[in-house]
Design an enzyme around this catalytic site. Structure first.
Site: not given
Ligand code: PGA
Length: 262
Positions: A173, A95, A167, A234-235, A97, A213, A9-11
């Protein structure tokens, strides 16, 4: 037999040219990994071009969101039909967010998941507790409610297509991933609810992935767990070597534990 599942997920990170470079790198480094369902999930503006770059490869495309109507006066929104036309196989729904910054409720998650399935796009339904909820002992209560509302009205056929992403919000993050045992505890709880709602065979077939993470260092031990079927990253999905490392280490663990009986 289902494959392990790893989605990046590149966000709202990296521009189009950087995204194209990343995909070119992944096409080379992951071309042998046919036994993993690999998905990249860029921002909307990148989808069309990235799909062209992915044609003929083993990497699939996903979107980060959609609207629950096919079309209409919804300025700024993206329809499932638009995603379908581009060739998106997956879409992230709910998600944390989106829940936190854009007010997405469990009911909206349900509507979006239904329309995605209706158009043949697989929803990756995200659920997970905050740190306060965990500390108050409410983890199971929270994820059970999120899950039950998100999939309400689904039949057996629907549920076997869905991907559920556990999650924990406190792990996203932060560099503080859930331990393999914490992930397994939540995943087996999620599977037990699915078993109760749909039956044993159906629940065993649902892909339940972990997100929060994930790195190339922890992917092996997380995917060793019986009910962890993959990752939403994510990251660490923004760099070719770390995303590739997650796929490689994850597959190693998956094969060592004997895959998934479905
Ligand atoms: P992260 O994000 O790997 O940067 O913790 C995961 C996600 O939001 O799906």
């Amino acid at each position: 037999m289902k494959k392990p599942f790893v989605a990046g997920n590149w966000k709202m990170n990296i521009g189009l040219s950087e995204g194209v470079d990343l995909v070119e790198e992944l096409k080379n480094s992951l071309s042998d990994y046919k036994y993993v369902e690999i998905v990249v999930i860029p921002p909307f503006t990148h989808l069309y071009l990235i799909k062209k770059k992915l044609d003929g490869t083993n990497i699939k495309l996903g979107a980060q969101n959609l609207h629950w109507e096919d079309k209409g006066a919804f300025t700024g929104e993206i329809s499932p039909l638009m995603l379908k036309e581009i060739g998106c196989s997956y879409v992230i729904i709910g998600h944390s967010e989106r829940r936190k910054y854009f007010g997405e409720s469990d009911e909206i998650v349900n509507k979006k998941s239904k329309i995605a399935l209706h158009h043949g796009i697989i929803p990756i339904i995200c659920i997970g507790e905050t740190i306060e909820e965990r500390e108050n002992g409410a983890t199971f209560k929270v994820i059970e409610k999120q899950l039950r509302v998100a999939i309400s009205g689904f039949n057996k056929e629907d549920i076997m297509k869905v991907v559920v992403a556990y999650e924990p919000v406190w792990a996203i993050g932060t560099g503080k991933n859930a331990t393999p045992e914490q992930a397994e505890e939540a995943h087996s709880f999620i599977r037990s609810i699915l078993r109760e709602m749909f039956g044993i065979e159906e629940s065993n077939c649902v892909i339940i992935i972990y997100g929060g993470s994930v790195t190339m260092d922890n992917s092996y031990s997380l995917l060793k767990m019986e009910n962890v079927d993959g990752f939403l990253v994510g990251g660490a999905s923004l760099k070719g070597d770390s995303f590739t490392g997650i796929v490689k280490n994850g597959l190693k663990a998956w094969l060592e534990r004997g895959g998934k009986s479905c």
